[in-house]
Design a protein around this motif. Sequence first.
Motif, PDB file in Angstrom:
ATOM      1  N   GLN A   6      94.214  27.655  36.798  1.00 15.45           N
ATOM      2  CA  GLN A   6      95.213  28.245  35.913  1.00 15.45           C
ATOM      3  C   GLN A   6      94.618  29.285  34.969  1.00 15.45           C
ATOM      4  N   ALA A   7      93.289  29.388  34.946  1.00 17.81           N
ATOM      5  CA  ALA A   7      92.643  30.330  34.031  1.00 17.81           C
ATOM      6  C   ALA A   7      91.291  30.744  34.593  1.00 17.81           C
ATOM      7  N   ILE A   8      90.866  31.946  34.225  1.00 19.10           N
ATOM      8  CA  ILE A   8      89.559  32.456  34.634  1.00 19.10           C
ATOM      9  C   ILE A   8      88.830  32.981  33.409  1.00 19.10           C
ATOM     10  N   LEU A   9      87.592  32.541  33.245  1.00 21.34           N
ATOM     11  CA  LEU A   9      86.735  33.040  32.175  1.00 21.34           C
ATOM     12  C   LEU A   9      85.615  33.856  32.799  1.00 21.34           C
ATOM     13  N   PHE A  10      85.493  35.097  32.363  1.00 23.47           N
ATOM     14  CA  PHE A  10      84.493  36.007  32.910  1.00 23.47           C
ATOM     15  C   PHE A  10      83.318  36.178  31.950  1.00 23.47           C
ATOM     16  N   ASP A  11      82.132  36.240  32.520  1.00 23.92           N
ATOM     17  CA  ASP A  11      80.999  36.809  31.813  1.00 23.92           C
ATOM     18  C   ASP A  11      81.253  38.319  31.732  1.00 23.92           C
ATOM     19  N   LYS A  12      80.522  39.006  30.874  1.00 28.10           N
ATOM     20  CA  LYS A  12      80.750  40.454  30.744  1.00 28.10           C
ATOM     21  C   LYS A  12      79.733  41.270  31.545  1.00 28.10           C
ATOM     22  N   ASP A  13      78.482  41.235  31.140  1.00 29.88           N
ATOM     23  CA  ASP A  13      77.469  42.108  31.729  1.00 29.88           C
ATOM     24  C   ASP A  13      76.954  41.549  33.047  1.00 29.88           C
ATOM     25  N   GLY A  14      77.073  42.353  34.085  1.00 30.25           N
ATOM     26  CA  GLY A  14      76.713  41.905  35.420  1.00 30.25           C
ATOM     27  C   GLY A  14      77.884  41.303  36.170  1.00 30.25           C
ATOM     28  N   THR A  15      79.012  41.156  35.472  1.00 37.96           N
ATOM     29  CA  THR A  15      80.207  40.565  36.078  1.00 37.96           C
ATOM     30  C   THR A  15      81.368  41.545  35.997  1.00 37.96           C
ATOM     31  N   LEU A  16      81.773  41.889  34.790  1.00 35.68           N
ATOM     32  CA  LEU A  16      82.785  42.939  34.610  1.00 35.68           C
ATOM     33  C   LEU A  16      82.151  44.327  34.715  1.00 35.68           C
ATOM     34  N   PHE A  17      80.932  44.433  34.206  1.00 41.33           N
ATOM     35  CA  PHE A  17      80.212  45.708  34.221  1.00 41.33           C
ATOM     36  C   PHE A  17      78.927  45.558  35.020  1.00 41.33           C
ATOM     37  N   ASP A  18      78.656  46.530  35.888  1.00 43.76           N
ATOM     38  CA  ASP A  18      77.467  46.512  36.714  1.00 43.76           C
ATOM     39  C   ASP A  18      76.226  46.463  35.829  1.00 43.76           C
ATOM     40  N   ASP A  55      60.047  52.719  36.669  1.00 49.17           N
ATOM     41  CA  ASP A  55      61.234  52.810  37.525  1.00 49.17           C
ATOM     42  C   ASP A  55      62.537  52.734  36.737  1.00 49.17           C
ATOM     43  N   GLY A  56      62.464  52.366  35.466  1.00 52.37           N
ATOM     44  CA  GLY A  56      63.665  52.304  34.637  1.00 52.37           C
ATOM     45  C   GLY A  56      64.612  51.184  35.011  1.00 52.37           C
ATOM     46  N   VAL A  57      64.039  50.004  35.354  1.00 53.65           N
ATOM     47  CA  VAL A  57      64.894  48.881  35.739  1.00 53.65           C
ATOM     48  C   VAL A  57      64.362  47.583  35.135  1.00 53.65           C
ATOM     49  N   PHE A  58      65.280  46.671  34.844  1.00 52.55           N
ATOM     50  CA  PHE A  58      64.878  45.325  34.459  1.00 52.55           C
ATOM     51  C   PHE A  58      64.356  44.594  35.682  1.00 52.55           C
ATOM     52  N   LEU A  59      63.324  43.796  35.477  1.00 49.06           N
ATOM     53  CA  LEU A  59      62.837  42.931  36.544  1.00 49.06           C
ATOM     54  C   LEU A  59      63.725  41.685  36.605  1.00 49.06           C
ATOM     55  N   PRO A  60      63.861  41.075  37.777  1.00 49.20           N
ATOM     56  CA  PRO A  60      64.808  39.957  37.937  1.00 49.20           C
ATOM     57  C   PRO A  60      64.577  38.795  36.983  1.00 49.20           C
ATOM     58  N   ASP A  61      63.325  38.610  36.521  1.00 50.18           N
ATOM     59  CA  ASP A  61      63.040  37.482  35.635  1.00 50.18           C
ATOM     60  C   ASP A  61      63.072  37.867  34.156  1.00 50.18           C
ATOM     61  N   SER A  62      63.661  39.016  33.843  1.00 50.60           N
ATOM     62  CA  SER A  62      63.712  39.468  32.454  1.00 50.60           C
ATOM     63  C   SER A  62      64.500  38.489  31.580  1.00 50.60           C
ATOM     64  N   PRO A  63      63.938  38.083  30.447  1.00 44.71           N
ATOM     65  CA  PRO A  63      64.674  37.197  29.534  1.00 44.71           C
ATOM     66  C   PRO A  63      65.840  37.904  28.860  1.00 44.71           C
ATOM     67  N   GLY A 199      79.939  32.596  41.494  1.00 44.56           N
ATOM     68  CA  GLY A 199      78.892  33.573  41.245  1.00 44.56           C
ATOM     69  C   GLY A 199      79.257  34.922  41.847  1.00 44.56           C
ATOM     70  N   VAL A 200      78.760  35.990  41.220  1.00 42.92           N
ATOM     71  CA  VAL A 200      78.956  37.343  41.747  1.00 42.92           C
ATOM     72  C   VAL A 200      77.610  38.055  41.798  1.00 42.92           C
ATOM     73  N   LEU A 201      77.487  38.988  42.750  1.00 44.65           N
ATOM     74  CA  LEU A 201      76.209  39.638  43.030  1.00 44.65           C
ATOM     75  C   LEU A 201      76.081  41.018  42.397  1.00 44.65           C
ATOM     76  N   THR A 202      76.739  41.222  41.261  1.00 45.26           N
ATOM     77  CA  THR A 202      76.687  42.515  40.579  1.00 45.26           C
ATOM     78  C   THR A 202      75.745  42.486  39.376  1.00 45.26           C
ATOM     79  N   GLY A 203      74.933  41.414  39.316  1.00 44.34           N
ATOM     80  CA  GLY A 203      73.892  41.327  38.296  1.00 44.34           C
ATOM     81  C   GLY A 203      72.537  41.430  38.963  1.00 44.34           C
ATOM     82  N   MET A 204      71.589  40.658  38.463  1.00 48.44           N
ATOM     83  CA  MET A 204      70.225  40.719  38.990  1.00 48.44           C
ATOM     84  C   MET A 204      69.889  39.562  39.914  1.00 48.44           C
ATOM     85  N   ALA A 205      70.709  38.520  39.933  1.00 46.79           N
ATOM     86  CA  ALA A 205      70.413  37.335  40.736  1.00 46.79           C
ATOM     87  C   ALA A 205      71.026  37.440  42.127  1.00 46.79           C
TER      88      ALA A 205
END
Length: 233
Positions: A6-18, A55-63, A199-205
Motif C-alpha cells: 500500500q506504500a513505497i518508501l524510496f531512498d534518494k541517492d542512487g535510487t531516485l537519482f543516479d 578517474d573522478g569516481v567513488f570506489l564501491p566501498d566508499s563510506p 534493490g535497484v542497480l542505479t547506485g554502486m552495489a
Amino acid sequence: MRPHPQAILFDKDGTLFDFGATWNVFAARLLGRLSAGNVALAQAAADVLRYDLADGVFLPDSPAIAGTNREVAELLALVIPRAVEALEAIIIDEAARAPLVETVPLGPLMDTLLLRGLRLGVMTNDTFDVAEAHLTGVGVRQRFDFVAGADSGFGAKPAPEPLLAFAKAVGVVPERVIMVGDSTHDLLAGAAAGMRCVGVLTGMAGPEVLGPHAEVVLEDIGALPHWLDTLKH
C-alpha cells in the motif's frame, strides 16, 4: 500469501537519482573547494572518502555512499584542519547544488504509482533540506506524503526508526510497505522495520551485494510497476 503493498518508501541517492552521475561530480567539486589547489590535501581527502581522484569516481566501498553528511565530515576532518561542523556545512552547501540526474523520469513514474493508490515517501541519509531542494528542483516534491533526512529526528539508515516513521505517517502497517534502495543500508533498514525490500542497480552495489537482502533486484525504479503487477498473480 503476503498482503499487497500500500506504500513505497524510496531512498534518494542512487535510487531516485543516479549515484555516479550526480555524486561523482559533487565529490570533485567538494574536494576542489576544500583543497583550494593543494594537490596533496585533495588526495588525502579523496583517500579517506575512497574516491578515485584520477578517474573522478567513488570506489564501491566508499563510506560516503550510504553515510550521513556528519559521518563524511568526520572523515574529512581527519585530514583537513577544519571543524567537523564547518565541513558539514560545506558538504550540505555543495550537496544542495549537485547536478541532479534522474534514474528514470520521476514525475511520470510517481504519477503511475499514485494512480495505483500507493502512498509514497523518501528517506535519505542526506539532510532534510537537501532532500527537499532536490525533489523540488525536479518538480516531484508534491508527489510524496513524507520526506525525511538523517537530521529529521528519526535517526539514519540502517536503523529502522525512520522507516517506521513513514509507515506511521501514512497509516500503513510496515508489512504493506516496500523499501526501495540501492545499498545494503536501505535493505537492512527495511528488513529491520518488517518491510518488503527491493534493490535497484542505479547506485554502486551490484546484484551480488543486494540480492541476499532483497525480495527482488531491479535495474531501476522504472521496473517497479511491472514487478507490482507480478504480485497480483
